[in-house]
Design an enzyme around this catalytic site. Structure first.
Site: not given
Ligand code: F6P
Length: 346
Positions: A17, A140-141, A183, A236, A264, A273
Site C-alpha cells: 500500500g 501508515i500502519d 485503518m 478496522e 452514526r 493514505r
Molecule cells: O497500507 C496498509 C493499509 O493501509 C491497511 O491499513 C489497509 O487495511 C490496507 O492497507 C488496505 O489497502 P489495499 O486496499 O490497497 O490493499
C-alpha cells in the site's frame, strides 16, 4: 564536492500500500547515491511486478526534483508477492528466478525495497537467493517490526485526528455517539494515536478485545453524567462477526440496540493514505533514504534501515521478516489513557 563514480548501479522499488513520504525516501536514496557516490539509479515500475516484467527506467537527478512533497509513489506500486505459489498444487516458483535473472541482466549491485511487512519479507527471501538488498520500512500502519516508527504513520494520524476534531462539533450539535473507523487490520497504532490526539472517549484496537456491553455501559454512564455526546475511535481490524459490513457499521448498530442512543459511523478509508507527507514523515523518509545509500556504498546488504531511539540503524532483514509490531498489553500510552478514564471496551 566531487562526483567520482563508484560504478554501482542501484534498483529501487516501492511495494504494498502506498503512503505519504515514499517519494521523499526515493529522493533521499537517489540524491545521495548520485551526488555523494556517483552511482546510477534505476526506478522499477509497480513493486516486484516490475522486476518480473523487467520494467524500469533510469532516474536522473532531475527526475528526483520536485517530488519531496508529493504523496503516493512516482514508481507505482503493487501487492505482487513473488514467493507465493500461483497454484496451491504446483509450488514451483518461477517469479523469484525471473527477478534474479533480470537483476543480473540489469547489472544491478543492489535492490532497494521500500515497503511494509510483506515487502520486507520478500526482500529477506531475495537476499537469501543471493541478491544484494536493502529495505526501507514504510506504512501508515506503523507495524513493521524492529523500527520505532515507519514514515506515513505521522501523516495518517494527522489526517485521522483532523477528522475526529470535525466529528466533535457535529456530534455535539446532534447529541450523538460518533464512531470513526481508521485503518489498521492487525495493529491499532493509528486508532491509539489519533484517539488520544482527538480526545476519543472509547478507543478500540485489535490488540485489546472489546465487549459490546462494556462499551454500552460506559456510553450510558457518560449520557447520565450529562455528556452530550461521545466519540468512539476504532481500528478496522477489531472484532466484527458480521460479513459484508465494516466493523464500524456493526458496532454502530449494536450500540443503538444496547443503549437506544443515536449513533452514526464514519469509515475514513483511503483518505488517510493519500496526499502530502507531514514534515515529520519527510524528514524520517529522507533519513532512511540517505542511510540506505550509505549502506549500499559500504556494501552493508541484507538489512533494513530502522529508527531506534532517534538513531537510524541497519538491522538484519531476517530479524524483521514475518513479524508484526503490535501494541503490547503494558503499552504506556494505553495505560495513561486508561488512567484518564478512556474506555478500551474491556
Ligand atoms: O497500507 C496498509 C493499509 O493501509 C491497511 O491499513 C489497509 O487495511 C490496507 O492497507 C488496505 O489497502 P489495499 O486496499 O490497497 O490493499
Amino acid at each position: 564536492m566531487s562526483r567520482k563514480s563508484n560504478g554501482m548501479r542501484i534498483g529501487i522499488l516501492t511495494a504494498g500500500g502506498d503512503c505519504p513520504g515514499i517519494n521523499a525516501a526515493i529522493r533521499g536514496v537517489g540524491k545521495t547515491a548520485i551526488f555523494k557516490y556517483g552511482m546510477k539509479l534505476y526506478g522499477i515500475s509497480d513493486g516486484f511486478s516490475g522486476m518480473i516484467t523487467k520494467e524500469y527506467t533510469e532516474l536522473s537527478e532531475k527526475d528526483l526534483s520536485g517530488i519531496l512533497t508529493l504523496g503516493g509513489t512516482i514508481l507505482g506500486t503493487s501487492r505482487e508477492k513473488p514467493f507465493k505459489p500461483a497454484d496451491k498444487n504446483n509450488k514451483e516458483l518461477k517469479k523469484p528466478a525471473l527477478i534474479k535473472e533480470h537483476y543480473e541482466q540489469m547489472g544491478l549491485d543492489c535492490l532497494v525495497c521500500i515497503g511494509g511487512n510483506g515487502t520486507q519479507k520478500t526482500a529477506s527471501l531475495l537476499a537469501r537467493e543471493g541478491l544484494n538488498v536493502v529495505g526501507i520500512p514504510k506504512t501508515i500502519d506503523n507495524d513493521v517490526w524492529g523500527t520505532d516508527i515507519t514514515f506515513g504513520f505521522d501523516s495518517a494520524v494527522h489526517i485521522a485526528t483532523e477528522a475526529i476534531d470535525r466529528l466533535h462539533s457535529t456530534a455535539n450539535s446532534h447529541k450523538r455517539i460518533m464512531i470513526i473507523e481508521v485503518m489498521g487490520h492487525h495493529a491499532g497504532w493509528i486508532a491509539l494515536y489519533s484517539g488520544i490526539a482527538g480526545g476519543g472517549d472509547v478507543i478500540l484496537i485489535p490488540e485489546i478485545p472489546y465487549q459490546e456491553n462494556r462499551i454500552a455501559e460506559y456510553l450510558l454512564q457518560r449520557a447520565e453524567n450529562n455528556k452530550a455526546y461521545s466519540i468512539v475511535v476504532m481500528a478496522e481490524g477489531v472484532k466484527n462477526p458480521e460479513k459484508g459490513i465494516s466493523a464500524a457499521q456493526y458496532l454502530s448498530r449494536r450500540i443503538t440496540e444496547l443503549t437506544g442512543l443515536e449513533t452514526r459511523e464514519t469509515v475514513l478509508g483511503y483518505v488517510q493514505r493519500g496526499g502530502n507527507p507531514s514534515h515529520y514523515d519527510r524528514v524520517l523518509a529522507t533519513r532512511y533514504g540517505t542511510e540506505a545509500a550509505d549502506m549500499i556504498a559500504r556494501r552493508d546488504f541484507g538489512k533494513m534501515v530502522a529508527l531506534r531511539k532517534n538513531d537510524i540503524v541497519p538491522i538484519p532483514l531476517d530479524d524483521v521478516a514475518g513479524k508484526l509490531k503490535l501494541i503490547e498489553p503494558g503499552n504506556s500510552l494505553v495505560q495513561l489513557t486508561k488512567n484518564m478514564g478512556t474506555s478500551f471496551g474491556e
